[in-house]
Design a protein around this motif. Structure first.
Motif, PDB file in Angstrom:
ATOM      1  N   ILE A  91       0.834  -1.203   0.000  1.00 49.89           N
ATOM      2  CA  ILE A  91       0.000   0.000   0.000  1.00 49.89           C
ATOM      3  C   ILE A  91       0.867   1.250   0.000  1.00 49.89           C
ATOM      4  CG2 ILE A  91      -1.652   1.357   1.366  1.00 49.89           C
ATOM      5  CD1 ILE A  91      -2.964  -0.995  -0.118  1.00 49.89           C
ATOM      6  N   LEU A  92       1.912   1.285   0.814  1.00 49.83           N
ATOM      7  CA  LEU A  92       2.804   2.446   0.870  1.00 49.83           C
ATOM      8  C   LEU A  92       3.500   2.667  -0.473  1.00 49.83           C
ATOM      9  CD1 LEU A  92       4.067   4.723   2.515  1.00 49.83           C
ATOM     10  CD2 LEU A  92       5.822   3.095   3.259  1.00 49.83           C
ATOM     11  N   ALA A  93       4.019   1.594  -1.079  1.00 47.39           N
ATOM     12  CA  ALA A  93       4.694   1.724  -2.375  1.00 47.39           C
ATOM     13  C   ALA A  93       3.723   2.219  -3.439  1.00 47.39           C
ATOM     14  CB  ALA A  93       5.293   0.376  -2.789  1.00 47.39           C
ATOM     15  N   ALA A  94       2.478   1.719  -3.412  1.00 44.00           N
ATOM     16  CA  ALA A  94       1.474   2.161  -4.382  1.00 44.00           C
ATOM     17  C   ALA A  94       1.159   3.646  -4.193  1.00 44.00           C
ATOM     18  CB  ALA A  94       0.208   1.317  -4.246  1.00 44.00           C
ATOM     19  N   GLN A  95       0.992   4.065  -2.949  1.00 43.49           N
ATOM     20  CA  GLN A  95       0.716   5.481  -2.667  1.00 43.49           C
ATOM     21  C   GLN A  95       1.869   6.366  -3.124  1.00 43.49           C
ATOM     22  OE1 GLN A  95       0.032   5.195   1.559  1.00 43.49           O
ATOM     23  NE2 GLN A  95      -2.192   5.010   1.318  1.00 43.49           N
ATOM     24  N   GLU A  96       3.091   5.933  -2.856  1.00 52.45           N
ATOM     25  CA  GLU A  96       4.262   6.718  -3.253  1.00 52.45           C
ATOM     26  C   GLU A  96       4.402   6.792  -4.774  1.00 52.45           C
ATOM     27  OE1 GLU A  96       7.416   4.803  -1.094  1.00 52.45           O
ATOM     28  OE2 GLU A  96       7.020   5.969   0.730  1.00 52.45           O
ATOM     29  N   SER A  97       3.801   5.843  -5.484  1.00 46.95           N
ATOM     30  CA  SER A  97       3.832   5.841  -6.951  1.00 46.95           C
ATOM     31  C   SER A  97       2.681   6.631  -7.562  1.00 46.95           C
ATOM     32  CB  SER A  97       3.772   4.403  -7.470  1.00 46.95           C
ATOM     33  OG  SER A  97       4.901   3.694  -7.048  1.00 46.95           O
ATOM     34  N   GLY A  98       1.832   7.193  -6.710  1.00 48.43           N
ATOM     35  CA  GLY A  98       0.712   7.983  -7.204  1.00 48.43           C
ATOM     36  C   GLY A  98      -0.599   7.240  -7.354  1.00 48.43           C
ATOM     37  N   CYS A  99      -0.626   5.990  -6.914  1.00 50.58           N
ATOM     38  CA  CYS A  99      -1.871   5.213  -6.975  1.00 50.58           C
ATOM     39  C   CYS A  99      -2.790   5.612  -5.829  1.00 50.58           C
ATOM     40  CB  CYS A  99      -1.572   3.722  -6.862  1.00 50.58           C
ATOM     41  SG  CYS A  99      -0.491   3.093  -8.148  1.00 50.58           S
ATOM     42  N   LEU A 100      -4.068   5.341  -5.996  1.00 53.32           N
ATOM     43  CA  LEU A 100      -5.053   5.525  -4.935  1.00 53.32           C
ATOM     44  C   LEU A 100      -5.082   4.208  -4.176  1.00 53.32           C
ATOM     45  CD1 LEU A 100      -7.783   7.149  -7.185  1.00 53.32           C
ATOM     46  CD2 LEU A 100      -6.151   8.328  -5.702  1.00 53.32           C
ATOM     47  N   ALA A 101      -4.540   4.179  -2.968  1.00 54.62           N
ATOM     48  CA  ALA A 101      -4.381   2.916  -2.256  1.00 54.62           C
ATOM     49  C   ALA A 101      -4.553   3.107  -0.760  1.00 54.62           C
ATOM     50  CB  ALA A 101      -2.997   2.335  -2.545  1.00 54.62           C
ATOM     51  N   GLY A 102      -5.089   2.067  -0.106  1.00 54.10           N
ATOM     52  CA  GLY A 102      -5.232   2.118   1.341  1.00 54.10           C
ATOM     53  C   GLY A 102      -5.992   0.929   1.882  1.00 54.10           C
ATOM     54  N   PHE A 103      -6.195   0.965   3.194  1.00 55.80           N
ATOM     55  CA  PHE A 103      -6.942  -0.061   3.911  1.00 55.80           C
ATOM     56  C   PHE A 103      -8.336   0.480   4.180  1.00 55.80           C
ATOM     57  CE2 PHE A 103      -2.550  -0.968   4.807  1.00 55.80           C
ATOM     58  CZ  PHE A 103      -2.481  -2.353   4.812  1.00 55.80           C
ATOM     59  N   ALA A 104      -9.342  -0.388   4.114  1.00 58.75           N
ATOM     60  CA  ALA A 104     -10.711   0.052   4.369  1.00 58.75           C
ATOM     61  C   ALA A 104     -11.501  -1.052   5.056  1.00 58.75           C
ATOM     62  CB  ALA A 104     -11.394   0.441   3.063  1.00 58.75           C
ATOM     63  N   SER A 105     -12.282  -0.651   6.063  1.00 57.61           N
ATOM     64  CA  SER A 105     -13.175  -1.600   6.729  1.00 57.61           C
ATOM     65  C   SER A 105     -14.630  -1.237   6.476  1.00 57.61           C
ATOM     66  CB  SER A 105     -12.879  -1.653   8.233  1.00 57.61           C
ATOM     67  OG  SER A 105     -13.014  -0.373   8.801  1.00 57.61           O
ATOM     68  N   SER A 106     -14.852  -0.267   5.579  1.00 56.25           N
ATOM     69  CA  SER A 106     -16.209   0.146   5.234  1.00 56.25           C
ATOM     70  C   SER A 106     -16.201   0.843   3.878  1.00 56.25           C
ATOM     71  CB  SER A 106     -16.756   1.107   6.287  1.00 56.25           C
ATOM     72  OG  SER A 106     -16.048   2.335   6.234  1.00 56.25           O
ATOM     73  N   VAL A 107     -17.392   1.017   3.325  1.00 57.22           N
ATOM     74  CA  VAL A 107     -17.516   1.756   2.068  1.00 57.22           C
ATOM     75  C   VAL A 107     -17.033   3.185   2.248  1.00 57.22           C
ATOM     76  CG1 VAL A 107     -19.187   2.719   0.433  1.00 57.22           C
ATOM     77  CG2 VAL A 107     -19.363   0.328   1.130  1.00 57.22           C
ATOM     78  N   GLU A 108     -17.336   3.790   3.381  1.00 59.67           N
ATOM     79  CA  GLU A 108     -16.926   5.179   3.630  1.00 59.67           C
ATOM     80  C   GLU A 108     -15.412   5.323   3.610  1.00 59.67           C
ATOM     81  OE1 GLU A 108     -19.142   3.453   5.602  1.00 59.67           O
ATOM     82  OE2 GLU A 108     -20.905   4.395   4.687  1.00 59.67           O
ATOM     83  N   GLU A 109     -14.710   4.379   4.239  1.00 55.69           N
ATOM     84  CA  GLU A 109     -13.244   4.431   4.238  1.00 55.69           C
ATOM     85  C   GLU A 109     -12.692   4.210   2.830  1.00 55.69           C
ATOM     86  OE1 GLU A 109     -11.745   1.708   7.171  1.00 55.69           O
ATOM     87  OE2 GLU A 109     -12.609   2.845   8.837  1.00 55.69           O
ATOM     88  N   ALA A 110     -13.304   3.313   2.076  1.00 57.58           N
ATOM     89  CA  ALA A 110     -12.859   3.062   0.696  1.00 57.58           C
ATOM     90  C   ALA A 110     -13.104   4.296  -0.164  1.00 57.58           C
ATOM     91  CB  ALA A 110     -13.584   1.856   0.110  1.00 57.58           C
ATOM     92  N   ARG A 111     -14.260   4.915   0.012  1.00 59.91           N
ATOM     93  CA  ARG A 111     -14.589   6.112  -0.770  1.00 59.91           C
ATOM     94  C   ARG A 111     -13.573   7.229  -0.490  1.00 59.91           C
ATOM     95  NH1 ARG A 111     -20.348   5.886  -0.769  1.00 59.91           N
ATOM     96  NH2 ARG A 111     -20.524   5.311  -2.939  1.00 59.91           N
ATOM     97  N   ALA A 112     -13.118   7.322   0.742  1.00 56.76           N
ATOM     98  CA  ALA A 112     -12.095   8.314   1.084  1.00 56.76           C
ATOM     99  C   ALA A 112     -10.801   8.057   0.319  1.00 56.76           C
ATOM    100  CB  ALA A 112     -11.832   8.314   2.590  1.00 56.76           C
ATOM    101  N   ILE A 113     -10.519   6.793   0.008  1.00 55.77           N
ATOM    102  CA  ILE A 113      -9.313   6.453  -0.751  1.00 55.77           C
ATOM    103  C   ILE A 113      -9.452   6.920  -2.193  1.00 55.77           C
ATOM    104  CG2 ILE A 113      -7.935   4.539  -1.682  1.00 55.77           C
ATOM    105  CD1 ILE A 113      -8.695   3.012   0.961  1.00 55.77           C
ATOM    106  N   TRP A 114     -10.562   6.583  -2.840  1.00 54.49           N
ATOM    107  CA  TRP A 114     -10.671   6.938  -4.255  1.00 54.49           C
ATOM    108  C   TRP A 114     -11.089   8.374  -4.496  1.00 54.49           C
ATOM    109  CZ3 TRP A 114     -14.195   2.552  -3.403  1.00 54.49           C
ATOM    110  CH2 TRP A 114     -15.533   2.913  -3.340  1.00 54.49           C
ATOM    111  N   THR A 115     -11.459   9.104  -3.453  1.00 59.36           N
ATOM    112  CA  THR A 115     -11.716  10.541  -3.631  1.00 59.36           C
ATOM    113  C   THR A 115     -10.525  11.378  -3.174  1.00 59.36           C
ATOM    114  OG1 THR A 115     -12.823  10.683  -1.495  1.00 59.36           O
ATOM    115  CG2 THR A 115     -14.214  10.348  -3.415  1.00 59.36           C
ATOM    116  N   SER A 116      -9.462  10.721  -2.727  1.00 51.89           N
ATOM    117  CA  SER A 116      -8.266  11.450  -2.297  1.00 51.89           C
ATOM    118  C   SER A 116      -7.446  11.891  -3.496  1.00 51.89           C
ATOM    119  CB  SER A 116      -7.419  10.530  -1.400  1.00 51.89           C
ATOM    120  OG  SER A 116      -6.923   9.437  -2.144  1.00 51.89           O
TER     121      SER A 116
END
Length: 120
Positions: A91-116
């Motif tokens: 996840i860290l390497a993907a973020q550092e490469s400019g990808c939208l990446a992260g951990f999510a335990s809900s739709v809200e947390e996932a949405r925060a990743i792809w809207t970042s």
């Protein structure tokens, strides 16, 4: 009853699609390959069996792309679920490469990743 990871993954994929993104579940695990010698009901006999690892260690559960073409990687976790070191590194390497990446335990947390990162 606790929510299963597969239920979280399904909800995230549906939400991503509704928002114009595409996510796919990445299967991981081990399987057996070989020449089928006999198949009886649910019993399969293989000649020259060999175990094969499916997937790469640390690869997230969900991968795909945003509506603008950016790569998205999401590792779904139940509340309190353990993050493995290999997952955190990916996840860290993907973020550092400019990808939208992260951990999510809900739709809200996932949405925060792809809207970042100006992906709105």
């Amino acid at each position: 009853m606790a929510v299963r990871e597969t239920e979280i993954q399904s909800a995230i994929m549906i939400a991503a699609s509704a928002d114009g993104h595409r996510l796919f579940r990445r299967m991981a695990g081990k399987c057996w390959l070989g020449i089928v010698v006999q198949r009886v009901a649910d019993i399969l006999t293989l000649k020259h069996p060999r175990m094969v690892d499916m997937g790469v260690e640390g690869t997230p559960d969900l991968a795909g792309h945003s509506r603008t073409g950016r790569a998205i990687y999401i590792e779904a976790k139940r509340l309190g679920g353990r993050r493995r070191t290999a997952q955190e590194r990916f996840i860290l390497a993907a973020q550092e490469s400019g990808c939208l990446a992260g951990f999510a335990s809900s739709v809200e947390e996932a949405r925060a990743i792809w809207t970042s990162r100006d992906e709105r």
